[in-house]
Design an enzyme around this catalytic site. Structure first.
Site, mmCIF file in Angstrom:
data_model
loop_
_atom_site.group_PDB
_atom_site.id
_atom_site.type_symbol
_atom_site.label_atom_id
_atom_site.label_comp_id
_atom_site.label_asym_id
_atom_site.label_seq_id
_atom_site.Cartn_x
_atom_site.Cartn_y
_atom_site.Cartn_z
ATOM 1 N N SER A 148 4.763 -11.385 -3.260
ATOM 2 C CA SER A 148 5.114 -10.997 -2.322
ATOM 3 C C SER A 148 4.187 -10.505 -1.297
ATOM 4 O O SER A 148 3.389 -10.899 -1.494
ATOM 5 C CB SER A 148 4.965 -9.837 -3.562
ATOM 6 O OG SER A 148 3.629 -9.390 -3.934
ATOM 7 N N LYS A 149 4.117 -9.047 -1.470
ATOM 8 C CA LYS A 149 3.379 -8.396 0.633
ATOM 9 C C LYS A 149 2.196 -9.491 -0.595
ATOM 10 O O LYS A 149 1.042 -8.691 0.656
ATOM 11 C CB LYS A 149 4.164 -7.220 0.405
ATOM 12 C CG LYS A 149 4.880 -6.769 1.848
ATOM 13 C CD LYS A 149 4.431 -5.639 2.178
ATOM 14 C CE LYS A 149 5.977 -5.013 2.482
ATOM 15 N NZ LYS A 149 5.843 -3.376 2.289
#
Ligand code: GLU
Length: 467
Positions: free
Chosen positions: A237-238
Site C-alpha cells: 500500500s501507499k
C-alpha cells in the site's frame, strides 16, 4: 476461437503496481496467443469513480506500452444492456424483486453475527410478490444445492458450495447494476476467454459463474493472481512508498524495467531475471504463476532499472532522460548531444533522476563544489596546473578529446608533476564533484567556453580559500 483477455480497473485511484501487473499478465497472455486485449473501465460506482483516475489509468497503460486492441469501454455507457439482462433473468425466474427494508436486513445480520453465523440474506422475498412500483432491489436466485468448481489456471481446482452463497443483489434500488452483474454481462458480450485478475475476486467467481450459467452462456477460464506484499509482509500500500505507476516514472524508472520487474513478481522462468518484451511474450505462461503472494522489493527494482539504463539503446535512454533534464531546467537541445552524455554517464546511475543530476554539469554551471573535495584539492599547489591548463586550452586549434589529452600530458610533463596533481583539481573545477568519465571526454563535452570559465572560477575560489 480467438483468445481474449481484459483489464478491468475501477477508476477510484491511480494505476498501482498490483493493477499494472494484472494488466501485464493479461496483455502477455493475449499477445502470446495472438489474441486480443480489452480495456474496460468499471466506473459504475459513481461516487468513487473520477475522471482523473480514468486519465491516470490510461496514462499509465500508455507509458508502460500495454496497448489494448479494444476499448476503453465504460460501464456507465452500458446501463441499458445491463437492464436488458436483469429483465431477462427476471422473466426466466433467475432473479426476483426484494423489498426487505434496511432495518430488517440489519436485524437479520445482527442475529447471525450473534449466533456466529456467516451474514447472509435469508431469501425471504424469493417467494413473495413485490410490486414493481414500490422501491426494491433485484436479487439473483442462486442455486441452493450443488457446488461450483473453478478450475483456476493459477490456483488449480477450487470448490464452492452453493449453500454458502446467498442471493446477491444485481440491481440496486436506484436502478444501478452491481459489480457482479456488470462484470458478467461484459465478459460475456466482449467474448472474454480468460479472466485474469487479482485473487481478491476469487470469492466472486462462483457467483459470476452461476449467473453465466443462468444465462446459458459458455464459461470463460479464470486465473486469479496472488496479491503483492510490501517488504514487511503486509499487503502493498501507499505507506510502502511509491505504488502508483506514474510515480515510478517520476522517480526515473524506464517502463521496460518496471515491466521486467513486474513480470518476475509472481512468475518465473528458471532463474532468468532479465526479459525483453519479446522474450516475455514467448515465455510467459499462466501455469508458471506462483500461487503464493510475492513481496515487492525496491532494491531489486532499482537493480533491474540500472541494468536497462546501462544496456538500452542510448538514444532511447536519452529520449526518456530529456524529461528529467527538463525538470532541472535544462534544455538538452542546446548541447552537448544528450546521447553522447548518456554513453559516458550511464554506468553511474540507478534511475533517470540520478542520471539527470549527475549529468547537469554538462549543460549548466553547478552552484556549489563538493565541500570535502574542495578542501582537499583546492590548495595552492593546484594553481599552477590549472593556470597552465587554461593557457593550453585557450591555444588549442581543435576541441576534441585527443587534443585535450595531449594538452594535459604536456602540462604535466612541463611541471614535472604526477597526473593526479592536475587531474583532481581540474575535475573538481569542471564538474563540481559529480561523477564523470575521463577528463578529455568530460571537457570535450562541456565545451571550451564553459571549461575556461569554470577553471577561472576554481582559481578564484582557491585564492579566496587561501586568503
Ligand atoms: N473492477 C475490479 C477491480 O478493479 C476488477 C474486476 C475484475 O477484474 O473482474 O478490482
Amino acid at each position: 476461437m480467438t483468445i481474449k483477455t481484459r483489464f478491468a480497473p475501477s477508476p477510484t485511484g491511480y494505476l498501482h503496481v498490483g493493477g499494472a501487473r494484472t494488466a501485464l499478465f493479461s496483455w502477455l497472455h493475449a499477445r502470446k496467443h495472438g489474441g486480443r486485449f480489452v480495456l474496460r473501465i468499471e466506473d459504475t460506482d459513481l461516487e468513487r469513480s473520477t475522471a482523473e483516475s480514468v486519465n491516470a489509468i490510461l496514462e499509465g497503460m500508455t507509458w508502460l506500452g500495454l496497448e489494448y486492441d479494444e476499448g476503453p469501454f465504460y460501464q456507465t455507457h452500458r446501463f441499458d444492456r445491463y437492464e436488458e439482462i436483469v429483465q431477462q433473468l427476471l422473466a426466466d425466474g433467475h432473479a426476483y424483486r426484494c423489498n426487505c427494508s434496511r432495518e430488517r436486513l440489519e436485524e437479520l445480520r445482527e442475529g447471525q453475527m450473534q449466533r456466529k453465523e456467516k451474514p447472509r440474506y435469508d431469501a425471504r422475498c424469493r417467494e413473495h410478490y413485490v410490486d414493481p412500483d414500490e422501491p426494491h432491489v433485484i436479487r439473483f436466485r442462486n442455486p441452493t444445492e450443488g457446488e461450483v468448481v473453478v478450475n483456476d489456471l493459477v490456483r488449480g481446482r477450487v470448490v464452492f458450495n452453493n449453500a454458502e452463497l446467498d442471493d446477491l443483489i444485481i440491481k440496486r434500488t436506484d436502478g444501478s447494476p452491481t459489480y457482479n452483474l456488470s462484470v458478467v454481462v461484459d465478459d460475456l458480450d466482449m467474448g472474454i476467454t480468460q479472466v485474469i485478475r487479482g485473487d481478491d475476486h476469487l470469492n466472486n467467481t462462483p457467483r459470476q459463474i452461476n449467473i453465466l450459467k443462468a444465462l446459458g452462456a459458455d464459461l470463460p477460464l479464470y486465473a486469479h493472481v496472488p496479491m503483492i506484499l510490501g517488504d514487511d509482509g503486509a499487503r502493498l500500500s501507499k505507506r510502502h512508498g511509491a505504488v502508483s505507476v506514474m510515480q515510478y516514472r517520476e522517480q526515473g524508472l524506464l517502463p521496460e524495467a518496471l515491466l521486467n520487474y513486474l513480470v518476475r513478481l509472481g512468475w518465473s522462468h528458471g532463474d532468468q531475471e532479465i526479459f525483453s518484451l519479446d522474450e516475455m511474450i514467448e515465455l510467459f505462461d499462466l501455469s508458471n504463476v506462483n500461487k503464493a503472494p510475492s513481496s515487492f522489493n525496491t532494491e531489486k527494482l532499482l537493480w533491474i532499472n540500472q541494468h536497462y539504463i546501462k544496456h538500452a539503446d542510448p538514444a532511447r535512454v536519452a529520449h526518456l532522460l530529456s524529461v528529467h533534464m527538463g525538470d532541472l531546467e535544462i534544455d538538452p537541445a542546446l548541447g552537448p548531444d544528450l546521447v553522447e552524455v548518456v554513453k559516458v554517464q550511464r554506468e553511474r546511475a540507478k534511475t533517470l533522476v540520478e542520471l539527470a543530476e549527475i549529468s547537469a554539469f554538462y549543460y549548466k554551471d553547478f552552484d556549489l563544489y563538493d565541500e570535502k573535495a574542495m578542501k582537499k584539492v583546492f590548495t595552492e599547489s593546484a594553481v599552477a596546473p590549472l593556470e597552465r591548463t587554461r593557457t593550453a586550452l585557450t591555444a588549442l586549434d581543435e576541441w576534441h578529446p585527443q587534443a585535450l589529452k595531449r594538452a594535459f600530458d604536456e602540462v604535466v610533463a612541463e611541471l614535472e608533476i604526477g597526473f593526479g596533481k592536475l587531474g583532481m583539481p581540474l575535475r573538481l573545477a569542471i564538474t563540481g564533484g559529480s561523477p564523470s568519465p575521463e577528463l578529455d571526454m568530460t571537457l570535450y563535452l562541456v565545451g571550451r567556453e564553459a571549461s575556461l570559465r569554470r577553471i577561472d572560477r576554481a582559481l578564484q575560489t582557491i585564492r579566496r580559500l587561501g586568503a
